[in-house]
Design a protein around this motif. Structure first.
Motif, mmCIF file in Angstrom:
data_model
loop_
_atom_site.group_PDB
_atom_site.id
_atom_site.type_symbol
_atom_site.label_atom_id
_atom_site.label_comp_id
_atom_site.label_asym_id
_atom_site.label_seq_id
_atom_site.Cartn_x
_atom_site.Cartn_y
_atom_site.Cartn_z
ATOM 1 N N ALA A 137 3.478 6.011 -6.877
ATOM 2 C CA ALA A 137 2.518 5.944 -8.077
ATOM 3 C C ALA A 137 2.814 6.502 -9.519
ATOM 4 O O ALA A 137 3.497 7.632 -9.340
ATOM 5 N N GLY A 138 2.888 5.978 -10.465
ATOM 6 C CA GLY A 138 2.908 6.411 -11.850
ATOM 7 C C GLY A 138 4.546 6.290 -12.170
ATOM 8 O O GLY A 138 4.732 6.564 -13.130
ATOM 9 N N ASN A 178 2.819 1.620 -3.249
ATOM 10 C CA ASN A 178 1.971 2.012 -4.713
ATOM 11 C C ASN A 178 1.461 3.578 -4.389
ATOM 12 O O ASN A 178 1.195 4.113 -5.538
ATOM 13 N N SER A 179 1.297 3.829 -3.345
ATOM 14 C CA SER A 179 0.792 5.526 -3.058
ATOM 15 C C SER A 179 2.017 6.202 -3.249
ATOM 16 O O SER A 179 1.947 7.237 -3.946
ATOM 17 N N GLN A 215 0.834 -1.235 0.000
ATOM 18 C CA GLN A 215 0.068 -0.108 0.142
ATOM 19 C C GLN A 215 0.836 1.405 -0.076
ATOM 20 O O GLN A 215 0.759 2.343 -0.890
#
Length: 228
Positions: A129-130, A125-126, A122
């Motif tokens: 991100a991207g 990915n946060s 979590q």
């Protein structure tokens, strides 16, 4: 001496084979030294590689301050070994240090410390991100050892963790130091290496299942984040 070994393999869309390899090293002497190690590698996509490993050293016999100077000396030694293997040096990144602080707060909130590498996916990915990067995390509890002593402990008792620090893919590191609860195993007189199947393991229950007594204590956490 009991041993357990289990390995899993996954491939990404680009056929990048990655290995999930977890090892717990419990080094139990009359002084109560405890090593807990969980390296984890998984290809989350064709452009992202994540690696996690943890080591705990519950030896509190020698007062050694775990601070910025300790980390600088430790990473300097790591880079010396990397140079010997023709790997690029790891350069400091404040961006990764901010992520290390987030990870520390996640792993030490409430009873999260009982679960190995709680919330990594979590947070990763946060925060990233991207972004198309290779990133890794190691969590150490090096109380009682100098940087040189801890390097030798890693090489001897946690080769998978040392291999992660030697990974030539990584070129940057950041870190965070904090005090938080962790679970250690109370026992004496044996060295028991064995592998576990992955992250998100209930450490307390795992220690009980292995025949040891879990003890919760406050320890110095050293969270190191690595990236390309």
């Amino acid at each position: 001496m009991s041993q357990k070994w289990e390995t899993h393999h996954k491939k990404s869309r680009r056929n990048l084979g990655k290995t999930v390899a977890e090892v717990i090293f419990i080094y139990l002497l009359t002084l109560g030294i405890y090593y807990y190690a969980v390296p984890y590698v998984v290809s989350g996509s064709s452009t992202i590689e994540k690696a996690i490993s943890t080591i705990i050293n519950g030896n509190q016999q020698t007062p050694v301050a775990i601070n910025q100077n300790w980390v600088s000396e430790f990473m300097a030694i790591v880079n010396q070994y990397r140079a010997n293997e023709s790997a690029p040096p790891l350069s400091y990144s404040s961006y990764l240090s901010s992520f290390a602080e987030i990870r520390f707060n996640t792993m030490t909130a409430n009873d999260n410390y009982e679960i190995s590498h709680y919330g990594f996916d979590q947070d990763f990915n946060s925060y990233f991100a991207g972004q198309s990067i290779s990133a890794g995390e190691v969590v150490f509890f090096p109380a009682g050892e100098t940087p040189e002593q801890f390097v030798q402990s890693l090489i001897k008792y946690a080769p998978l963790h040392w291999e992660l620090l030697m990974n030539p893919t990584f070129t940057h590191y950041g870190y965070y130091i904090g005090i938080g609860k962790t679970v250690v195993a109370e026992s004496y007189g044996s060295i028991t290496p064995f592998e576990i199947p992955g992250p998100n393991i209930n450490v307390t229950q795992y220690i009980i299942n292995e025949g040891y007594t879990p003890v919760v204590e406050n320890s110095t956490w050293l969270v190191i984040e690595l990236s390309s």
